[in-house]
Design a protein around this motif. Structure first.
Motif, PDB file in Angstrom:
ATOM      1  N   ILE A  43       0.873  -1.176   0.000  1.00 28.10           N
ATOM      2  CA  ILE A  43       0.000   0.000   0.000  1.00 28.10           C
ATOM      3  C   ILE A  43       0.910   1.225   0.000  1.00 28.10           C
ATOM      4  O   ILE A  43       1.739   1.389   0.895  1.00 28.10           O
ATOM      5  N   GLU A  44       0.760   2.090  -1.008  1.00 29.85           N
ATOM      6  CA  GLU A  44       1.628   3.252  -1.167  1.00 29.85           C
ATOM      7  C   GLU A  44       0.787   4.518  -1.291  1.00 29.85           C
ATOM      8  O   GLU A  44      -0.378   4.473  -1.689  1.00 29.85           O
ATOM      9  N   SER A  45       1.415   5.634  -0.979  1.00 31.55           N
ATOM     10  CA  SER A  45       0.700   6.910  -0.951  1.00 31.55           C
ATOM     11  C   SER A  45       0.512   7.529  -2.323  1.00 31.55           C
ATOM     12  O   SER A  45      -0.220   8.504  -2.462  1.00 31.55           O
ATOM     13  N   GLU A  46       1.164   6.998  -3.369  1.00 33.04           N
ATOM     14  CA  GLU A  46       1.044   7.595  -4.694  1.00 33.04           C
ATOM     15  C   GLU A  46       1.293   6.543  -5.771  1.00 33.04           C
ATOM     16  O   GLU A  46       1.891   5.499  -5.506  1.00 33.04           O
ATOM     17  N   SER A  47       0.817   6.832  -6.980  1.00 36.47           N
ATOM     18  CA  SER A  47       1.019   5.956  -8.131  1.00 36.47           C
ATOM     19  C   SER A  47       2.161   6.523  -8.962  1.00 36.47           C
ATOM     20  O   SER A  47       1.987   7.536  -9.646  1.00 36.47           O
ATOM     21  N   GLU A  48       3.307   5.875  -8.919  1.00 31.60           N
ATOM     22  CA  GLU A  48       4.488   6.409  -9.589  1.00 31.60           C
ATOM     23  C   GLU A  48       4.294   6.517 -11.095  1.00 31.60           C
ATOM     24  O   GLU A  48       4.777   7.441 -11.738  1.00 31.60           O
ATOM     25  N   GLU A  49       3.549   5.564 -11.696  1.00 38.14           N
ATOM     26  CA  GLU A  49       3.385   5.570 -13.144  1.00 38.14           C
ATOM     27  C   GLU A  49       2.598   6.772 -13.641  1.00 38.14           C
ATOM     28  O   GLU A  49       2.739   7.180 -14.796  1.00 38.14           O
ATOM     29  N   LEU A  50       1.734   7.343 -12.807  1.00 37.66           N
ATOM     30  CA  LEU A  50       0.893   8.457 -13.231  1.00 37.66           C
ATOM     31  C   LEU A  50       1.542   9.812 -12.980  1.00 37.66           C
ATOM     32  O   LEU A  50       0.931  10.843 -13.269  1.00 37.66           O
ATOM     33  N   ILE A  51       2.749   9.838 -12.436  1.00 33.75           N
ATOM     34  CA  ILE A  51       3.483  11.092 -12.262  1.00 33.75           C
ATOM     35  C   ILE A  51       4.238  11.375 -13.556  1.00 33.75           C
ATOM     36  O   ILE A  51       4.944  10.506 -14.067  1.00 33.75           O
ATOM     37  N   PRO A  52       4.093  12.558 -14.146  1.00 35.21           N
ATOM     38  CA  PRO A  52       4.811  12.858 -15.396  1.00 35.21           C
ATOM     39  C   PRO A  52       6.314  12.659 -15.249  1.00 35.21           C
ATOM     40  O   PRO A  52       6.882  12.837 -14.173  1.00 35.21           O
ATOM     41  N   GLN A  93      -3.353   9.845  -5.790  1.00 36.07           N
ATOM     42  CA  GLN A  93      -4.056   9.011  -4.818  1.00 36.07           C
ATOM     43  C   GLN A  93      -3.240   7.769  -4.427  1.00 36.07           C
ATOM     44  O   GLN A  93      -2.336   7.345  -5.153  1.00 36.07           O
ATOM     45  N   ALA A  94      -3.577   7.223  -3.282  1.00 36.91           N
ATOM     46  CA  ALA A  94      -2.899   6.034  -2.769  1.00 36.91           C
ATOM     47  C   ALA A  94      -3.348   4.799  -3.542  1.00 36.91           C
ATOM     48  O   ALA A  94      -4.436   4.757  -4.133  1.00 36.91           O
ATOM     49  N   THR A  95      -2.484   3.777  -3.526  1.00 37.41           N
ATOM     50  CA  THR A  95      -2.786   2.520  -4.207  1.00 37.41           C
ATOM     51  C   THR A  95      -2.576   1.351  -3.255  1.00 37.41           C
ATOM     52  O   THR A  95      -1.768   1.411  -2.333  1.00 37.41           O
ATOM     53  N   GLY A  96      -3.301   0.279  -3.518  1.00 34.66           N
ATOM     54  CA  GLY A  96      -3.119  -0.977  -2.810  1.00 34.66           C
ATOM     55  C   GLY A  96      -3.043  -2.104  -3.814  1.00 34.66           C
ATOM     56  O   GLY A  96      -3.831  -2.152  -4.764  1.00 34.66           O
ATOM     57  N   ALA A  97      -2.065  -3.011  -3.645  1.00 33.35           N
ATOM     58  CA  ALA A  97      -1.876  -4.064  -4.642  1.00 33.35           C
ATOM     59  C   ALA A  97      -1.294  -5.313  -3.996  1.00 33.35           C
ATOM     60  O   ALA A  97      -0.593  -5.241  -2.979  1.00 33.35           O
ATOM     61  N   LEU A  98      -1.584  -6.450  -4.604  1.00 32.95           N
ATOM     62  CA  LEU A  98      -0.924  -7.703  -4.295  1.00 32.95           C
ATOM     63  C   LEU A  98       0.222  -7.875  -5.291  1.00 32.95           C
ATOM     64  O   LEU A  98       0.009  -7.786  -6.509  1.00 32.95           O
ATOM     65  N   ARG A  99       1.415  -8.112  -4.789  1.00 31.38           N
ATOM     66  CA  ARG A  99       2.601  -8.209  -5.635  1.00 31.38           C
ATOM     67  C   ARG A  99       3.152  -9.627  -5.579  1.00 31.38           C
ATOM     68  O   ARG A  99       3.422 -10.160  -4.499  1.00 31.38           O
TER      69      ARG A  99
END
Length: 373
Positions: free
Chosen positions: A159-168, A187-193
């Motif tokens: 769970i992270e505070s930001e989506s790195e891919e969507l940052i220019p 926005q924050a994201t949550g994922a299973l890795r």
């Protein structure tokens, strides 16, 4: 007779310990077998570390105050009270962040013991940016990551505070030059890795998750990484990432970096990045040259020069920049200060210079503290 009396009189004047030592030496000399010679015996007794490092044992040049102030009580001041509060927060919040990750690890995995290598952290700070002498207010900053390994080690909850891919791309390259109002809110994201490997050199990860908002935005991303040494000095890194967000579409990026020491404590680093933005049907690229040196055990310095470009309407330079990051460790390995003077030449302003200075104080809370950068 007078000679013997004088001898005993001089012997009686010695302290008891010295008299005993002389008497013992005389006995050994008389009783030693013929052919044997007596050699002196020395006993070396080192002072304990606590004694050698005691305040009164250190040289006066070690202190910037008088000897009688060794044990003086600290004077109450705003800075002392604030610094004590900050130290208490690290000791309290660092343990809480670690405990939260361990609790979630045990709960989700069903195990009685949590695994090591928990990389959860909470990063808090304040930063201000000044452009052409206009001093802005301090802006609060917050970043977090909850990284929870399971008992199988290959599956993690992140769970992270930001989506790195969507940052220019330009913003990612100049991230430390910016304060919170100038950054993109993703926005924050949550994922299973899921972690895996190809051979012994390529690390793979697949993430399935969503942006934590309403309505949720599902995404998938896959990352392949490789690191190798072609010689004694050079270190090469490569990363390939492909991702898909339900609302933003596809994207892919390729990153390559190389670095080596060049002497006198300096390292050079070269990096190239190419990203495909599907919704805009264009490539964006960045070429960065940076150097790095650790000045001492508290401070580092890193000058950089970068050029950014895009492929639409044709390949062209969008901006160039140069900056210098001076980072100072204020306390322990979790309280830092940064000073970043920078100059930028954006195309939308006819490549006129934009000068800025960023000052930042940052706290890094984590149970397993590593260098944040």
């Amino acid at each position: 007779m007078s000679c013997i009396t004088g001898f005993w009189w001089r012997l009686a004047r010695y302290p008891v310990r010295q008299w005993q030592a002389h008497l013992a030496g005389l006995v050994l000399l008389v009783c030693a077998p013929p052919g044997y010679s007596l050699e002196p015996v020395f006993r070396v007794q080192e002072r304990p570390i606590s004694g050698r490092l005691a305040p009164e044992a250190l040289p006066p040049s070690f202190y910037d105050f008088k000897p009688e102030e060794y044990w003086a009580e600290p004077r109450d001041s705003y800075w002392v009270n604030f610094s004590n509060w900050v130290l208490r927060q690290e000791r309290t919040q660092g343990a809480r962040v670690e405990s939260l990750g361990q609790w979630a690890d045990r709960t989700l995995s069903g195990a009685t013991h949590n695994l090591p290598n928990n990389r959860s952290y909470l990063r808090l700070g304040f930063a201000t940016e000044s452009e052409y002498g206009k001093l802005a207010q301090f802006e609060p900053e917050a970043r977090f990551r909850l990284d929870i390994p399971t008992t199988r080690r290959k599956l993690r909850l992140v769970i992270e505070s930001e989506s790195e891919e969507l940052i220019p791309l330009e913003e990612r390259q100049r991230y430390r030059q910016l304060t919170e109002p100038d950054r993109t809110d993703t926005q924050a994201t949550g994922a299973l890795r899921y972690l895996s490997q190809v051979g012994d050199a390529i690390n793979l990860s697949n993430d399935i998750g969503a942006r934590l908002r309403f309505p949720p935005d599902a995404f998938w991303r896959a990352t392949a990484e490789k690191r190798w040494r072609p010689g004694e000095d050079w270190v090469l890194n490569a990363q390939q990432r492909v991702y898909y967000y339900h609302q933003d579409g596809w994207g892919a990026r390729t990153w390559f970096g190389a670095g080596r020491p060049v002497g006198n404590g300096w390292d050079i680093r070269l990096s190239s990045e190419l990203e495909w933005i599907h919704r805009e049907r264009k490539f964006v690229a960045a070429q960065i040259f940076s150097t790095y040196k650790r000045l001492n055990n508290r401070s580092t310095i890193s000058p950089r020069v970068g050029v950014l470009g895009e492929s639409q309407p044709s390949w062209r330079t969008t901006s160039a920049f140069a900056d210098l990051t001076w980072r100072y460790r204020l306390y322990g390995n979790w309280l830092f200060a940064e000073l970043i003077p920078a100059v930028r030449f954006p195309r939308e302003e006819s490549f006129k210079d934009r000068v800025s200075v960023v000052f930042r104080i940052e706290m890094f809370f984590s149970g397993n503290i590593e260098a944040p950068y």
